[in-house]
Structures are given as structure tokens and as C-alpha cells.
Write a protein that holds these residues in place. Structure first.
Motif, PDB file in Angstrom:
ATOM      1  N   UNK A   1       0.886  -1.243  -0.018  1.00 24.31           N
ATOM      2  CA  UNK A   1       0.112  -0.085  -0.128  1.00 24.31           C
ATOM      3  C   UNK A   1       0.959   1.244  -0.122  1.00 24.31           C
ATOM      4  N   UNK A   2       2.182   1.340   0.416  1.00 18.13           N
ATOM      5  CA  UNK A   2       2.993   2.346   0.564  1.00 18.13           C
ATOM      6  C   UNK A   2       4.323   1.880  -0.205  1.00 18.13           C
ATOM      7  N   UNK A   3       4.414   1.784  -1.332  1.00 21.56           N
ATOM      8  CA  UNK A   3       5.652   1.484  -2.018  1.00 21.56           C
ATOM      9  C   UNK A   3       7.084   2.550  -1.673  1.00 21.56           C
ATOM     10  N   UNK A   4       6.719   3.657  -1.303  1.00 17.26           N
ATOM     11  CA  UNK A   4       8.023   4.446  -0.931  1.00 17.26           C
ATOM     12  C   UNK A   4       8.384   4.325   0.444  1.00 17.26           C
ATOM     13  N   UNK A   5       7.656   3.492   1.323  1.00 14.48           N
ATOM     14  CA  UNK A   5       8.169   3.156   2.784  1.00 14.48           C
ATOM     15  C   UNK A   5       9.696   2.766   2.553  1.00 14.48           C
ATOM     16  N   UNK A   6      10.598   3.318   3.513  1.00 16.09           N
ATOM     17  CA  UNK A   6      12.072   2.915   3.439  1.00 16.09           C
ATOM     18  C   UNK A   6      12.416   2.346   4.819  1.00 16.09           C
ATOM     19  N   UNK A   7      11.180   2.288   5.705  1.00 13.77           N
ATOM     20  CA  UNK A   7      11.695   1.594   6.936  1.00 13.77           C
ATOM     21  C   UNK A   7      10.437   1.235   7.744  1.00 13.77           C
TER      22      UNK A   7
END
Length: 331
Positions: A214-220
Motif C-alpha cells: 500500500x505504501x511502496x515508498x516506505x523506507x523503514x
């Protein structure tokens, strides 16, 4: 005269030192007592480590020890266990709570019947226990969680939270602490979602997959729960996001070792769960003996010196697991 006075002073000092050492380490264990340890749920690795330490300490403290709890992270399940322990006239109930208020009526009833209540890890309502053993200071642990991923991602990264349950006392304290620290230390970092894995590895894996999809830009993913950290790391691995998404949390070293070695988890704070279990039993013994005051100090051989402040005892500073040190810890 001077030498005689000096010898007298030294003799008094020596007596005080010996006396304090004896009082710090001598606990009245003449009466056998029954103590129960009730975790949020049985089967979770961090609580098994508490059990390991508690069982070892119980043998030295003349404690008839019972480890019991619900099979899922259920407040009502814990209440049912408490009611059974009250009926069986246990001397001390120790517990880490799924819900601070829902557990309170049963624990207050226990206290009215002379049963001591010691909470640890995740607190209950303060009026429903005699003492609380807090793992670490909340601000220190919140900082450790954020710092464990911040050094590996851009300063303006999107971050997700994967916790246990919405009502878990300690997870909510940590989330509040890490959010406050992040706003100050990393103001461009953004928490985009908070999900819950119910302290279940399978459900945490599903929640982790949902976050990443749902949040492909999550880095952590910061996962302040043992099962949640494992689930989040497994989700990163399953989707092939190793090196792109970093995970941290608060799980025992045995559970996360493989993910630390593959680099999904670079740094993960916790504390020594086995030693904490030992401390829980020592506090239970002191509470049963009516030997601990709301504001007090005491020592535990092999663990150290502790301060009681308003019935709260801080166990330790955060212990940070990394690839360099994780193999030193086996629990």
C-alpha cells in the motif's frame, strides 16, 4: 590517640560496608510462596526468555513458580487466568498487560485478598499493582528505535509503524516517544501508517506485506513488538526489498538473527529478557515479604542495584543488537 581514632573510624566503616552488603543480598526465603507469571500470551519468544530467567531465580528464592497465560494476545484471556490464580490463593501475580484498564478489576480484587501484583514490560493501571518493572525509560527506547533505522535511510523518508494491538500499553508509550523524538531529530521524516499484527508472526507478516504494497515508498518499518518485527522482516524478504526497506523493533536475538545477518535489520534495541525475568522474581519475593517500599533501593546479586520511584523500577538501558554482537546473545 590519632591512631586509635582512625582505627575506630575504619572499624565502623567496615561494619557499615559489610552490613549493607548483607542487607542488600539477603532475602528472607524461609517461607515457600506461590508466584505466577502471566505474559500477554504464551509462545512468544521474548516472554519465553522472561520465563527462563524467572524459573532459574525461583529455585533460589523458595518460590513455587507457574508460567501461564492466554494462547492469543487477549485481555479477557488474562483476566480468566487471574481469576483462576485468585481462587487458588497465589501469593504473587506478575504480568505484562494486553490492556491496562480491562485487567484492573481482577487485579484489584487480587490485591484486596492479600495477593501482591507486580507488572513488568507493559504496565497495568497504577492502582491495580504494587510495583511495575519498566524495561527501559520510554524516551530512551523511542530514540533507540528511530536511530536504528534513521542512519540507513534518507532524512525525508516515509516510515511505517507495525505494532501489536491498539491497546498495548508499552507499545503505545514507545510509539509516542519515538514520534516525539522523530519530530525533533528528523523533522522531514514522515510516519505514513500504523498497523497491528496482534503479537502473532503470521498476522504480522500479512500486515507487513500490506504496508509495503500500500505504501511502496516506505523506507523503514519500526515494529515495537517481538512478533511484529519478525513479521515485518519476513515481509521485506518475501517481496525482495532487502537493502531498500530496513526494519527495527524489539525482538529477542534468536528470533531476528537471520534477518540481522542478511541486513534487513541493521540495528535492533531490546534488553536482556532472561535477566529481566530474574528481576521479576526477586521483586515478587520482596513484595511478598513486604520488604519493598514505594520509594526504595535494593540490590540483586548478579544483576545490580535498583531504585524504586513511586513503585516503578527501571530495569536497564536499551541493549542494541547488531550483526557485530548478536551472536553473543542466545535467548
Amino acid at each position: 590517640m590519632i591512631n586509635a581514632r582512625r582505627m575506630l573510624v575504619l572499624a565502623i566503616a567496615a561494619t557499615l560496608v559489610v552490613g549493607s552488603a548483607v542487607s542488600a543480598q539477603t532475602v528472607d526465603t524461609s517461607k515457600r510462596i506461590k508466584v505466577a507469571m502471566v505474559p500477554k500470551l504464551v509462545g512468544l519468544s521474548v516472554f519465553k526468555a522472561n520465563q527462563q530467567g524467572a524459573e532459574a531465580a525461583a529455585k533460589t528464592l523458595n518460590i513455587d513458580f507457574l508460567y501461564t497465560g492466554p494462547v492469543t494476545a487477549s485481555a479477557q484471556g488474562q483476566v480468566d487466568v487471574f481469576n483462576s490464580l485468585i481462587a487458588r490463593k497465589y501469593d504473587v501475580i506478575t504480568t505484562t498487560s494486553n490492556n491496562p484498564t480491562q485487567l484492573a478489576p481482577a487485579l484489584k480484587r487480587a490485591m484486596k485478598q492479600g495477593i501482591k501484583v507486580v507488572s513488568y514490560d507493559s504496565d497495568v493501571s497504577p492502582d491495580a499493582r504494587d510495583f511495575f518493572i519498566q524495561n527501559t525509560e520510554y524516551p530512551a527506547f523511542g530514540k533507540a528505535l528511530v536511530d536504528s533505522v534513521a542512519k540507513y535511510i534518507p532524512a525525508d523518508s516515509e516510515v511505517a509503524i507495525l505494532s501489536s494491538t491498539k491497546d498495548a500499553t508499552i507499545q503505545n508509550e514507545w510509539i509516542n516517544a519515538l514520534t516525539a523524538y522523530m519530530k525533533t531529530a528528523y523533522p522531514r521524516m514522515k510516519i505514513v501508517t500504523t498497523e497491528y499484527g496482534q503479537s502473532d508472526p503470521s498476522k504480522s507478516l500479512t500486515a507487513g506485506l500490506n504496508i509495503l504494497q500500500a505504501h511502496p515508498n516506505v523506507a523503514a518499518i519500526i515494529a515495537p513488538d517481538g512478533a511484529s518485527e519478525v513479521g515485518a522482516a519476513a515481509a521485506v524478504q518475501k517481496l525482495g526489498r532487502t537493502g531498500k526497506v530496513f526494519v527495527t523493533g524489539c525482538s529477542n536475538p534468536d528470533a531476528i538473527r537471520q534477518y540481522v545477518k542478511t541486513g534487513i535489520i541493521k540495528s535492533s534495541p531490546l534488553w536482556d529478557e532472561v535477566k529481566e525475568g530474574q528481576l521479576v522474581m526477586h521483586v515478587a519475593r520482596l513484595a511478598a515479604n513486604n520488604a519493598l517500599k514505594p520509594n526504595d533501593t535494593f540490590s540483586v546479586p548478579g544483576l545490580g542495584n535498583y531504585t524504586v520511584k513511586d513503585k516503578v523500577i527501571i530495569f536497564s538501558e536499551p541493549l542494541i543488537f547488531t550483526a557485530e554482537n548478536i551472536d553473543q546473545y542466545k535467548f
